[in-house]
Design a protein around this motif. Structure first.
Motif, PDB file in Angstrom:
ATOM      1  N   ALA A 120       1.649   7.749   6.830  1.00 37.12           N
ATOM      2  CA  ALA A 120       2.126   6.360   6.820  1.00 37.12           C
ATOM      3  C   ALA A 120       1.324   5.524   7.819  1.00 37.12           C
ATOM      4  CB  ALA A 120       3.618   6.310   7.140  1.00 37.12           C
TER       5      ALA A 120
ATOM      6  N   ARG B 268       0.843  -1.210   0.000  1.00 34.60           N
ATOM      7  CA  ARG B 268       0.000   0.000   0.000  1.00 34.60           C
ATOM      8  C   ARG B 268       0.867   1.244   0.000  1.00 34.60           C
ATOM      9  NH1 ARG B 268      -2.231   3.635  -1.487  1.00 34.60           N
ATOM     10  NH2 ARG B 268      -3.944   4.747  -0.503  1.00 34.60           N
ATOM     11  N   HIS B 269       1.949   1.217   0.767  1.00 31.53           N
ATOM     12  CA  HIS B 269       2.848   2.372   0.803  1.00 31.53           C
ATOM     13  C   HIS B 269       3.601   2.539  -0.520  1.00 31.53           C
ATOM     14  CE1 HIS B 269       1.880   2.219   5.047  1.00 31.53           C
ATOM     15  NE2 HIS B 269       2.299   3.468   5.098  1.00 31.53           N
TER      16      HIS B 269
ATOM     17  N   LYS C 273      10.251  -2.920  -0.633  1.00 25.57           N
ATOM     18  CA  LYS C 273       9.845  -3.160   0.755  1.00 25.57           C
ATOM     19  C   LYS C 273      10.618  -4.366   1.268  1.00 25.57           C
ATOM     20  CE  LYS C 273       5.785  -6.171   0.238  1.00 25.57           C
ATOM     21  NZ  LYS C 273       6.112  -6.785  -0.995  1.00 25.57           N
TER      22      LYS C 273
ATOM     23  N   LEU D 145      -2.262   5.014   6.389  1.00 23.10           N
ATOM     24  CA  LEU D 145      -2.277   4.000   5.332  1.00 23.10           C
ATOM     25  C   LEU D 145      -2.183   2.598   5.922  1.00 23.10           C
ATOM     26  CD1 LEU D 145       0.094   5.705   2.722  1.00 23.10           C
ATOM     27  CD2 LEU D 145      -2.393   5.451   2.540  1.00 23.10           C
TER      28      LEU D 145
ATOM     29  N   TRP E   9       1.221   4.207  -2.866  1.00 25.12           N
ATOM     30  CA  TRP E   9       1.077   5.634  -2.574  1.00 25.12           C
ATOM     31  C   TRP E   9       2.311   6.400  -3.044  1.00 25.12           C
ATOM     32  CZ3 TRP E   9       3.570   9.582  -0.269  1.00 25.12           C
ATOM     33  CH2 TRP E   9       2.839  10.768  -0.089  1.00 25.12           C
TER      34      TRP E   9
END
Length: 166
Positions: A144, A50-51, A102, A147, A54
């Motif tokens: 952050a 998800r980050h 990540k 999210l 974004w």
């Protein structure tokens, strides 16, 4: 939940980024209940993804939380084909977007995911210098957390609904 900034020289392959650790008591309770239905590793992967999404959208939009500053007239004149006077060069955008990564915590921080990039010049773009205005591509600590909480809440609701506990 803790969001800690990371910059070059720290462990892992992320040069500039942040680490999200699920450590608040409220989150621990939800994760304990969730762990019966989902693997926390999958939850951390979802939070990291998800980050990353974004951050990619933020780069494309030249700033979602805070618009990037307009480039100097000299820079615009030399490179007139940019999508706008706020955008990075397409080469920079491509390089950074391809490098976004990540890392899920293992032994030391098993409930953490680190998100960022290892491109050597990104700290200068993200934080700015004397001559380069900051053009952030990482979310603020508050965003952050928001999210991550959105992903956790979604997983929590899905697990409850699938388990028949609702």
């Amino acid at each position: 939940m803790a969001v800690k900034p990371k910059t070059g020289g720290q462990s892992g392959s992320v040069g500039v980024g942040f680490s999200i650790t699920l450590d608040s008591s409220d989150m621990q309770k939800k994760i304990a209940r969730l762990s019966k239905f989902i693997d926390v590793r999958h939850l951390l992967d979802a939070i990291g993804n998800r980050h990353l999404q974004w951050m990619s959208e933020n780069l494309d939009a030249a700033g979602l939380e805070k618009k990037h500053k307009i480039m100097a007239p000299r820079t615009i004149a030399v490179r007139p084909h940019r999508p706008s006077s706020h955008h990075f060069s397409s080469r920079f955008l491509s390089r950074v977007k391809q490098s976004l990564t990540k890392e899920r915590g293992m032994m030391i921080e098993p409930r953490a995911v680190t998100v960022g990039t290892n491109v050597e010049y990104t700290p200068y773009q993200h934080f700015g210098t004397k001559t380069i205005p900051a053009r952030t591509f990482l979310p603020s600590k508050e965003l952050a957390q928001k999210l991550a909480l959105g992903v956790i809440e979604g997983a929590y609701k899905k697990a409850i609904s699938e388990s028949g506990l609702s």
